[in-house]
Design an enzyme around this catalytic site. Structure first.
Site, PDB file in Angstrom:
ATOM      1  N   ARG A  83      44.645  48.381  33.114  1.00 49.65           N
ATOM      2  CA  ARG A  83      43.934  47.723  34.228  1.00 49.65           C
ATOM      3  C   ARG A  83      44.840  47.635  35.468  1.00 49.65           C
ATOM      4  O   ARG A  83      44.875  46.614  36.161  1.00 49.65           O
ATOM      5  CB  ARG A  83      43.449  46.319  33.851  1.00 49.65           C
ATOM      6  CG  ARG A  83      42.603  46.246  32.609  1.00 49.65           C
ATOM      7  CD  ARG A  83      41.213  46.832  32.810  1.00 49.65           C
ATOM      8  NE  ARG A  83      40.401  46.586  31.631  1.00 49.65           N
ATOM      9  CZ  ARG A  83      40.294  47.438  30.608  1.00 49.65           C
ATOM     10  NH1 ARG A  83      40.919  48.627  30.651  1.00 49.65           N
ATOM     11  NH2 ARG A  83      39.557  47.135  29.568  1.00 49.65           N
TER      12      ARG A  83
ATOM     13  N   SER B  84      35.333  40.628  33.157  1.00 48.40           N
ATOM     14  CA  SER B  84      36.466  39.865  32.617  1.00 48.40           C
ATOM     15  C   SER B  84      37.222  39.197  33.764  1.00 48.40           C
ATOM     16  O   SER B  84      37.619  39.871  34.712  1.00 48.40           O
ATOM     17  CB  SER B  84      37.431  40.786  31.882  1.00 48.40           C
ATOM     18  OG  SER B  84      36.744  41.488  30.891  1.00 48.40           O
TER      19      SER B  84
ATOM     20  N   GLU C   3      42.078  39.173  36.594  1.00 45.83           N
ATOM     21  CA  GLU C   3      41.796  40.608  36.714  1.00 45.83           C
ATOM     22  C   GLU C   3      41.219  40.964  38.090  1.00 45.83           C
ATOM     23  O   GLU C   3      41.714  41.882  38.734  1.00 45.83           O
ATOM     24  CB  GLU C   3      40.859  41.077  35.594  1.00 45.83           C
ATOM     25  CG  GLU C   3      40.674  42.584  35.640  1.00 45.83           C
ATOM     26  CD  GLU C   3      39.732  43.105  34.584  1.00 45.83           C
ATOM     27  OE1 GLU C   3      40.103  43.112  33.402  1.00 45.83           O
ATOM     28  OE2 GLU C   3      38.614  43.519  34.960  1.00 45.83           O
TER      29      GLU C   3
END
Ligand code: FAD
Ligand code: NAP
Length: 352
Positions: free
Chosen positions: A172, A244, A345
């Site tokens: 990520r 998320s 995130e």
């Protein structure tokens, strides 16, 4: 005064972020061509205003009105270049990711099926190296094209290419969240897709969904992923969210061994470089936050990693602040209980 036909004044960004946070852009432009992008970049540079690049707004937290120019990237187009074993596929940054996955399957080009139903645009996919069900876009990416604002000494904003290796993709993560943060506008991505389907069924939930099919096809896999996602994840149109909210933390084996003493059932996955990945959803659930609501925000009842904004009610605290306060409380609780610092995130824009 905007002074460019493309640029509008004070535009509402609430419909352009999946958390439906109320925020406006002082200046705004929808970008459909590289030429339009150049014109706007030049304008922003002359006016000395900061840039906010937006695709589908599914991984951003707009914490306040944006004082500069927001660019909504809507550059379209898909080109197939056949190569041995498959094709190189060039995709405009503004193409919808999920539609791209469907289209690739219709072309009998494989490799994206596990990444179905991820919201947002193709251009944003490399930014956090989107991933799901054992596949990351980096495994299919060859290069990206775009404009680097940092090295453009001639101010001509010409398009340059960055190879996948130069993208420094991680979990990520990418160079676009680090050295090239807020500096590189992606206009096109180039993927390598295969004419032969090779299923990736490393995730137990996906394998279980396909147990009745002896030899799953790409369409079977895509449909199974879609069904699992629809059953577990809230649709941002009904319940505004950004997917998320926290990254899954990766900790050392020693740290993990200490945690296992008190939490024998802690779920975990060994990473290729011998660290241990812990599902952040489990940590949030253990800290008692799953399904709880605080004013205009809350934690989803089925998926503890997803924070929700419930618009339409007035509370003293503005929703973006309430969301960030809730995230900070969860981070504090998880840190106290597990000595793990959860990282956000999505990217926060505006004062925080
Ligand atoms: P935006 O939110 O508009 O932007 C995200 C970041 O990328 C910002 O920093 C922005 O400035 C930058 N950016 C956007 N476009 C460009 C461009 N053309 N050039 C340069 N910078 C750009 N993510 C996963 O990895 N896996 C999942 O399974 C997943 N599932 C999700 C499910 C839901 C319900 C939601 C709401 C989100 C999910 N996400 C997932 C997160 C999100 O969908 C992805 O990160 C997606 O790639 C974001 O795309 P976007 O166009 O909406 O980007
Ligand atoms: P899940 O299948 O319930 O799994 C829980 C967690 O365990 C996931 O976070 C996943 O990590 C990890 N995991 C499961 N099997 C694994 C394996 N074989 N090897 C390594 N790690 C494994 O997860 P979920 O919450 O329903 O999500 C399913 C997939 O969609 C995940 O890949 C998730 O990342 C992705 N997703 C992402 C977002 C987002 O906004 N980023 C939102 C929704 C779903 P990973 O997350 O690292 O894969």
């Amino acid at each position: 005064m905007p002074g460019s036909a493309l640029i509008s004044d004070w535009v509402d960004l609430q419909p352009l972020n999946t958390l439906a946070l109320p925020a406006r852009a002082r200046y705004f432009a929808k970008i459909e061509t590289v030429e339009q992008l150049r014109e706007c970049l030049l304008w922003a540079q002359r006016q000395h205003v900061p840039l906010l690049v937006l695709g589908g707004g599914s991984n951003v937290i707009l914490a306040a009105d944006w004082p500069g120019l927001a660019l909504h990237i809507a550059i379209k187009g898909k080109r197939i270049q056949p190569i041995v074993g498959g094709a190189e596929v060039s995709v405009g940054a503004g193409e919808n990711w999920h539609e791209l996955v469907q289209w690739s399957l219709a072309q009998e080009l494989y490799g994206l099926e596990n990444l179905t139903l991820i919201p947002g645009t193709a251009g944003a996919a490399p930014i956090q190296n989107i991933g799901a069900y054992g596949v990351e876009v980096g495994e299919r990416l060859l290069r990206v094209r775009g404009v680097d604002l940092g090295i453009d000494l001639e101010h001509d904003f010409s398009v340059r290419e960055i190879s996948v290796a130069e993208c420094e993709l991680g979990y990520r993560d990418s160079i676009f969240k680090n050295a090239l943060r807020n500096r590189f506008v992606i206009t096109e991505i180039v993927l390598r897709l295969s004419e032969q389907f090779k299923p990736v069924l490393s995730y137990p939930t996906l394998r279980e969904a396909l147990t009745t099919i002896e030899k799953p096809t790409a369409l079977n896999v895509e449909k199974a992923v879609r069904k699992i996602r629809q059953s577990r994840l809230p649709d941002p149109i009904a319940l505004p969210n950004a997917g998320s909210f926290f990254k899954n933390p990766v900790i050392t084996r020693e740290h993990f061994a200490r945690l296992q003493n008190n939490h024998s059932a802690i779920p975990h996955f060994l990473t290729a470089d011998s660290y241990v990945k812990i599902p952040a959803a489990w940590l949030v659930e253990q800290s008692g936050w799953k399904g709880r609501r605080v004013g205009a925000v809350g934690v989803h009842e089925k998926q503890a990693l997803v924070l929700i904004h419930y618009p339409g009610h007035r509370f003293d605290t503005p929703p973006a602040q309430a969301l960030l306060d809730l995230a900070a409380t969860i981070q504090r609780d998880v840190l106290a209980q597990f000595a793990i610092a959860l990282e956000l995130e999505p990217t926060v824009y505006g004062s925080h």
